[in-house]
Write an enzyme that holds these catalytic residues in place. Structure first.
Site, PDB file in Angstrom:
ATOM      1  N   LYS A 139      41.277  56.223 -26.113  1.00  0.00           N
ATOM      2  CA  LYS A 139      40.048  55.896 -25.593  1.00  0.00           C
ATOM      3  C   LYS A 139      39.963  54.599 -26.111  1.00  0.00           C
ATOM      4  CE  LYS A 139      38.513  59.520 -27.954  1.00  0.00           C
ATOM      5  NZ  LYS A 139      37.414  59.863 -27.074  1.00  0.00           N
ATOM      6  N   ARG A 140      38.709  53.873 -25.833  1.00  0.00           N
ATOM      7  CA  ARG A 140      38.375  52.516 -26.267  1.00  0.00           C
ATOM      8  C   ARG A 140      38.528  52.640 -27.986  1.00  0.00           C
ATOM      9  NH1 ARG A 140      33.624  51.163 -25.941  1.00  0.00           N
ATOM     10  NH2 ARG A 140      33.023  53.204 -25.294  1.00  0.00           N
TER      11      ARG A 140
ATOM     12  N   THR B 147      34.427  61.008 -21.161  1.00  0.00           N
ATOM     13  CA  THR B 147      34.958  61.688 -19.917  1.00  0.00           C
ATOM     14  C   THR B 147      36.483  62.017 -20.127  1.00  0.00           C
ATOM     15  OG1 THR B 147      35.307  59.412 -19.108  1.00  0.00           O
ATOM     16  CG2 THR B 147      33.449  60.576 -18.544  1.00  0.00           C
TER      17      THR B 147
ATOM     18  N   LYS C  24      39.120  65.031 -18.984  1.00  0.00           N
ATOM     19  CA  LYS C  24      40.367  65.007 -18.326  1.00  0.00           C
ATOM     20  C   LYS C  24      41.044  66.050 -19.029  1.00  0.00           C
ATOM     21  CE  LYS C  24      39.235  60.331 -17.568  1.00  0.00           C
ATOM     22  NZ  LYS C  24      39.383  58.803 -18.141  1.00  0.00           N
TER      23      LYS C  24
ATOM     24  N   HIS D 149      24.035  54.456 -20.858  1.00  0.00           N
ATOM     25  CA  HIS D 149      25.439  54.769 -21.127  1.00  0.00           C
ATOM     26  C   HIS D 149      25.821  54.839 -22.567  1.00  0.00           C
ATOM     27  CE1 HIS D 149      27.110  55.438 -17.051  1.00  0.00           C
ATOM     28  NE2 HIS D 149      26.274  54.660 -16.949  1.00  0.00           N
TER      29      HIS D 149
ATOM     30  N   LYS E  15      34.348  56.113 -32.873  1.00  0.00           N
ATOM     31  CA  LYS E  15      35.064  57.022 -32.250  1.00  0.00           C
ATOM     32  C   LYS E  15      36.364  57.680 -33.401  1.00  0.00           C
ATOM     33  CE  LYS E  15      35.035  55.283 -27.694  1.00  0.00           C
ATOM     34  NZ  LYS E  15      34.808  56.685 -26.668  1.00  0.00           N
TER      35      LYS E  15
HETATM   36  C1  LIG Z   1      38.536  58.356 -19.038  1.00  0.00           C
HETATM   37  C2  LIG Z   1      39.327  56.906 -19.907  1.00  0.00           C
HETATM   38  C3  LIG Z   1      38.264  56.455 -20.861  1.00  0.00           C
HETATM   39  C4  LIG Z   1      37.233  57.175 -21.516  1.00  0.00           C
HETATM   40  O1  LIG Z   1      37.605  57.853 -22.460  1.00  0.00           O
HETATM   41  P1  LIG Z   1      36.695  58.441 -23.537  1.00  0.00           P
HETATM   42  O2  LIG Z   1      37.552  59.233 -24.449  1.00  0.00           O
HETATM   43  O3  LIG Z   1      35.610  59.130 -23.075  1.00  0.00           O
HETATM   44  O4  LIG Z   1      36.167  57.550 -24.192  1.00  0.00           O
HETATM   45  C5  LIG Z   1      38.536  55.389 -21.390  1.00  0.00           C
HETATM   46  N1  LIG Z   1      39.642  54.593 -21.217  1.00  0.00           N
HETATM   47  C6  LIG Z   1      40.541  55.209 -19.872  1.00  0.00           C
HETATM   48  C7  LIG Z   1      41.711  54.368 -19.484  1.00  0.00           C
HETATM   49  C8  LIG Z   1      40.081  56.249 -19.373  1.00  0.00           C
HETATM   50  O5  LIG Z   1      41.026  56.554 -18.372  1.00  0.00           O
END
Ligand SMILES: *Cc1c(COP(=O)(O)O)cnc(C)c1O
Length: 516
Positions: free
Chosen positions: A244-245, A352, A356, A58, A250
């Protein structure tokens, strides 16, 4: 050690265990231990395990590839450590038998340098190894697991991640779900490829209805942010979102520096025709990750400065929401106009969040990284805002990258970076102490090379692309047509498709019809 009673003989052809990252890898030697406790010899137990397990990688971050100190491992789970030793010997014999030299064997040993290398263990005792986006799976073969690919090429494959449309559209965006469902039926809730049926129906009327849904989601988020954060985000603003985290790769910092740039331009009387924009952040930092917390502090201080400055706050607002999680994401993502996916090429395995946003009709402002590449393949570059270097360019640049040269040559970069030390964003002692650490990480380096993730290298390009996206919202119909073209082309990014691929290509199982 716990004891699990085996009630029937282990059948590797009827059992699959998918290792979801390296974290559960210790289950490999544990299965072998259990089988041997039942009287199986090591060789047969090893073969059974190898045919049972598969491994999903991952991340490409080398510091995230798990290793455990041999002394710790041995003291906590001695009986498992001895199995790991046997696996390691088996590996060495196998590699030597296939002509590997000592150097190569040294790079591949599961027990090496006083540590147990879990990704190596997972790769060795697996039927299949996969990455989670095309570019990521290619980089595993070329880079992270290169030696392993040389010996076991048939094991490697790709399974591009997905998201569930039941949660990320059906539950979180009932307005958009209804708009789609009333035209093409609700089959897309169980087969997301059906959403493509909407594409030939895109006309002015449909886009206008889409705009109404988007505005309703923005109104609703604005109210929630006002209640939870005490920050007012006018619903008429463009919503530019990065959630995102929190991690340096990032590049929330690059986003923050771009906002500083826009702030300073507005203060200087330029960009006065820029559509009013809200920059929305949400992220958690790992508890011990000091630089991540520094960046959160920087963004919050930018928010304080910008939101309280009457010269600019009719044009820009900034908010960093508290306690970002999936439930908060359900409110934020449907309200976004612009989805920020700005990691340097070759660092984000898939992402991911990007999927979304796409499904909910936001344009991607992003790099050639992770699943962004496949998103743009499906939805068209012309409907998104892609910028920045590709992997090869950054790999080539890395050894001689000197961020200080860019800082000295670019007035834009210099002014944004200097906001960390000139007191123009915040000048209290706490901010000063924190900001100087960020400044040093960009120009001097900490335990790594300075600006390890190329924030300064890409800042100007990024700002230009970001302003393209923001200015393009002035033609509302044209901009939201792009947004809707992302939604109708999101079919590939359902986790249903992902799971079907695992079922067919790794687990060798067939779907059953539950309605029968
Ligand atoms: C989907 C999701 C992530 C993943 O986000 P990325 O932009 O792909 O890193 C992280 N945290 C939450 C709460 C999410 O719903």
């Amino acid at each position: 050690m716990c004891s699990i009673q085996m009630t029937a003989p282990m059948r590797a052809d009827q059992t699959c265990v998918q290792l979801n990252d390296t974290h559960p890898t210790v289950s490999i030697p544990e299965l072998i231990r259990l089988l041997m406790a039942e009287g199986m010899d090591f060789e047969t137990a090893f073969d059974t395990a190898r045919r049972t397990f598969s491994y999903t990688n991952h991340t490409l971050m080398s510091e995230a590839l798990e290793t455990w100190d041999v002394e710790l491992f041995r003291s906590v789970i001695p009986e498992i450590y001895s199995i790991v030793g046997m696996i390691n010997t088996h590996l060495e014999n196998e590699l030597r038998g296939r002509g590997a030299d000592d150097e190569k064997i040294a790079r591949m040993r599961i027990i090496a340098d006083g540590r147990v290398h879990m990704a190596r263990l997972a790769t060795y005792v697996s039927s299949f190894v996969n990455g989670v986006a095309k570019i990521h799976s290619e980089l595993l073969k070329k880079d992270v697991l290169r030696d392993w690919y040389e010996f076991y090429p048939e094991r490697f494959n790709n399974k591009t991640n997905g998201i569930t449309q039941r949660r990320w559209l059906g539950l979180s965006n009932p307005g958009l779900t209804k708009l789609i469902g009333e035209r093409i039926g609700y089959g897309f809730m169980t087969d997301l490829y059906e959403i493509k049926k909407l594409e030939p129906m895109i006309d002015e009327q449909l886009v206008r209805e889409f705009i109404e849904v988007k505005k309703e989601r923005k109104r609703s988020l604005s109210k929630l942010i006002s209640e939870r954060e005490g920050v007012e985000i006018p619903e008429s603003f463009v919503f530019d979102v990065q959630v995102k985290r929190m991690h340096e790769y990032k590049r929330q910092l690059m986003n923050a520096l771009s906002i500083v740039h826009i702030y300073k331009e507005l203060k200087a009387g330029r960009l006065s025709d820029m559509p009013a924009t809200a920059f929305i952040f949400g992220a958690k930092a790992a508890p011990g990750y000091i630089m991540a917390k520094n960046i959160i502090k920087f963004i919050n201080e930018i928010a304080n400065r910008v939101n309280s400055d009457p010269d600019v706050n009719s044009k820009v607002r900034v908010v960093f929401v508290r306690n970002y999680n999936c439930s908060y994401a359900e409110h934020i993502i449907p309200a976004a106009d612009i989805s920020e996916q700005i990691s340097p090429a070759g660092t984000e395995a898939s992402g991911t969040g990007n999927m979304k946003f796409m499904l909910n009709g936001a344009v991607t402002l992003g790099t050639y990284d992770g699943a962004n590449i496949e998103i743009v393949e499906c939805a068209g570059e012309e409907n998104n805002y892609i910028f920045g270097a590709k992997v090869d360019e950054l790999t080539e640049l890395r050894p001689h990258y000197r961020p200080r040269d860019i800082y000295e040559q670019s007035a834009v970069v210099k002014r944004a970076v200097d906001s960390l030390i000139d007191g123009s964003i915040a000048n209290d002692p706490d901010s000063h102490r924190v900001f100087i650490e960020i400044y040093n990480s960009l120009l001097t380096g900490d335990w790594r090379k300075p600006d390890y993730y190329f924030n300064l290298y890409e800042l100007e390009n990024y700002i230009a692309r970001k302003l393209d996206a923001i200015y393009d919202t002035r033609d509302e119909l044209k901009f939201y047509t792009k947004c809707l073209r992302n939604t109708v082309n999101a079919g590939k990014f359902s986790s249903d498709r992902t799971i079907c691929e695992y079922a067919k290509e790794i687990w060798d199982i067939k779907p059953i019809n539950v309605n029968k």
